[in-house]
Design an enzyme around this catalytic site. Structure first.
Site, PDB file in Angstrom:
ATOM      1  N   ASN A  10      -6.539  -6.304   1.230  1.00  0.00           N
ATOM      2  CA  ASN A  10      -6.656  -4.909   0.351  1.00  0.00           C
ATOM      3  C   ASN A  10      -6.188  -5.230  -1.090  1.00  0.00           C
ATOM      4  OD1 ASN A  10      -6.250  -2.481  -0.434  1.00  0.00           O
ATOM      5  ND2 ASN A  10      -4.630  -1.739   1.135  1.00  0.00           N
ATOM      6  N   TRP A  11      -6.959  -5.338  -1.791  1.00  0.00           N
ATOM      7  CA  TRP A  11      -6.416  -5.669  -3.431  1.00  0.00           C
ATOM      8  C   TRP A  11      -5.708  -4.495  -3.855  1.00  0.00           C
ATOM      9  CZ3 TRP A  11     -11.044  -8.739  -5.774  1.00  0.00           C
ATOM     10  CH2 TRP A  11     -11.096 -10.015  -5.213  1.00  0.00           C
ATOM     11  N   HIS A  97      -4.511   4.866   4.350  1.00  0.00           N
ATOM     12  CA  HIS A  97      -3.731   3.943   4.143  1.00  0.00           C
ATOM     13  C   HIS A  97      -2.232   4.648   3.895  1.00  0.00           C
ATOM     14  CE1 HIS A  97      -1.071   0.808   2.054  1.00  0.00           C
ATOM     15  NE2 HIS A  97      -1.754   0.006   2.776  1.00  0.00           N
ATOM     16  N   GLU A  99      -0.038   4.272   1.866  1.00  0.00           N
ATOM     17  CA  GLU A  99       0.044   4.770   0.221  1.00  0.00           C
ATOM     18  C   GLU A  99      -0.400   6.191  -0.141  1.00  0.00           C
ATOM     19  OE1 GLU A  99      -0.762   0.910  -1.413  1.00  0.00           O
ATOM     20  OE2 GLU A  99       0.894  -0.010  -0.427  1.00  0.00           O
ATOM     21  N   SER A 202       3.073  -7.122   5.170  1.00  0.00           N
ATOM     22  CA  SER A 202       3.946  -8.584   4.829  1.00  0.00           C
ATOM     23  C   SER A 202       3.294  -9.777   5.445  1.00  0.00           C
ATOM     24  CB  SER A 202       5.399  -8.472   4.961  1.00  0.00           C
ATOM     25  OG  SER A 202       5.869  -7.387   4.122  1.00  0.00           O
ATOM     26  N   GLY A 223      -2.099  -7.282   2.251  1.00  0.00           N
ATOM     27  CA  GLY A 223      -2.097  -6.694   0.778  1.00  0.00           C
ATOM     28  C   GLY A 223      -1.827  -8.049  -0.223  1.00  0.00           C
ATOM     29  N   GLY A 224      -0.449  -8.144  -0.392  1.00  0.00           N
ATOM     30  CA  GLY A 224       0.140  -9.171  -1.457  1.00  0.00           C
ATOM     31  C   GLY A 224      -0.386 -10.602  -1.130  1.00  0.00           C
TER      32      GLY A 224
HETATM   33  P1  PGA Z   1       1.474  -6.296   2.186  1.00  0.00           P
HETATM   34  O1  PGA Z   1       0.308  -4.778   2.404  1.00  0.00           O
HETATM   35  O2  PGA Z   1       0.598  -7.356   2.990  1.00  0.00           O
HETATM   36  O3  PGA Z   1       1.433  -6.417   0.524  1.00  0.00           O
HETATM   37  O4  PGA Z   1       2.515  -5.781   2.920  1.00  0.00           O
HETATM   38  C1  PGA Z   1      -0.398  -4.451   3.653  1.00  0.00           C
HETATM   39  C2  PGA Z   1      -1.088  -3.242   3.342  1.00  0.00           C
HETATM   40  O5  PGA Z   1      -0.578  -2.415   2.489  1.00  0.00           O
HETATM   41  O6  PGA Z   1      -2.302  -3.324   3.605  1.00  0.00           O
END
Ligand code: PGA
Length: 243
Positions: A10-11, A97, A99, A202, A223-224
């Site tokens: 997920n960019w 998501h 967020e 993470s 994500g990251g």
């Molecule tokens: P992260 O993000 O790997 O940076 O913790 C995961 C996500 O929000 O899908």
């Protein structure tokens, strides 16, 4: 039951036009012949779907969007419909998501978007997960159960669940293997035996092997560590041959 693992990046709101070369970059690090046992998905900002779709060539990398509107078209300034995203090259769409939920998206909103995605033949990836406060109050399963009940249309068959404890996203903290195992078993009891249940929060090369080997973990939402193809490829290499 063998479920093909799904390694999904997920960019979020990262990238630029030069990132259209990332599928080829990934393929050079981990060629298709070495990853027939898993699926790889990249979810870029929607504006980059077309260039990525043009450039992915024979990489066998799937593309996804990060949300969609629940209507097919209309006066919704700034929004994109599931059909448009499909037309632009997406096969999947991340929905609900954390967020977006934090910015006000409700279970009912997610459900309406899931319905729109299915109509457009996109595979919805529905995100669920509890906050730290909710986990510490012993409410994690209750919260996830409510999100599943509220976000999934009754007749849904082809979909992915991503369990992402909110406190583990972008923080460097991951849930313990025991917590992941028990939450994934709980989610399994609420979905089909063949539904992919991804873990997110993470995930990185250093912890991918242990997480991906956990029972009922059928891949990861990253994500990251999904922004760099080296780390994404390392995580993909850690996926077991069938989970
Ligand atoms: P992260 O993000 O790997 O940076 O913790 C995961 C996500 O929000 O899908």
């Amino acid at each position: 039951m063998t479920i093909k693992p799904l390694i999904a990046a997920n960019w979020k709101m990262h990238g630029n036009m030069s990132w259209r070369n990332k599928p080829a970059e990934f393929n050079a690090l981990l060629p298709t012949a070495e990853r027939r046992h898993l699926d790889v998905l990249i979810c870029p900002p929607a504006v980059f779907l077309v260039p990525l779709a043009d450039k992915r060539g024979g990489t066998d990398i799937w593309l996804g969007a990060q949300t969609c509107h629940d209507q097919v078209s209309g006066a919704h300034t700034g929004e994109m419909s599931a059909d448009m995203l499909s037309d632009a090259g997406a096969e999947y769409v991340i929905l609900g998501h954390s967020e977006r939920r934090a910015a006000g998206e409700t279970d009912a909103d997610v459900r309406a978007r899931v319905e729109a995605a299915v109509k457009a033949e996109l595979i919805p990836m529905i995100c669920v997960g509890e906050s730290l406060e909710q986990r510490e109050a012993g409410q994690a399963e209750e919260v996830v159960e409510k999100q599943l009940a509220g976000s999934l249309p009754d007749d849904l068959t082809d979909y992915v669940i991503a369990y992402e404890p909110v406190w583990a996203i972008g923080t460097g903290k991951t849930a313990t293997p025991g917590d992941i195992k028990s939450m994934h078993a709980f989610i399994r009891s609420r979905v089909w035996p063949t539904t992919r249940i991804l873990y997110g929060g993470s995930v990185k090369p250093a912890n991918a092997q242990e997480i991906l080997a956990t029972e009922n973990v059928n891949g990861a939402l990253i994500g990251g560590a999904g922004l760099e193809m080296e780390s994404l490829a390392e995580i993909a290499k850690a996926a077991p041959k069938g989970s």
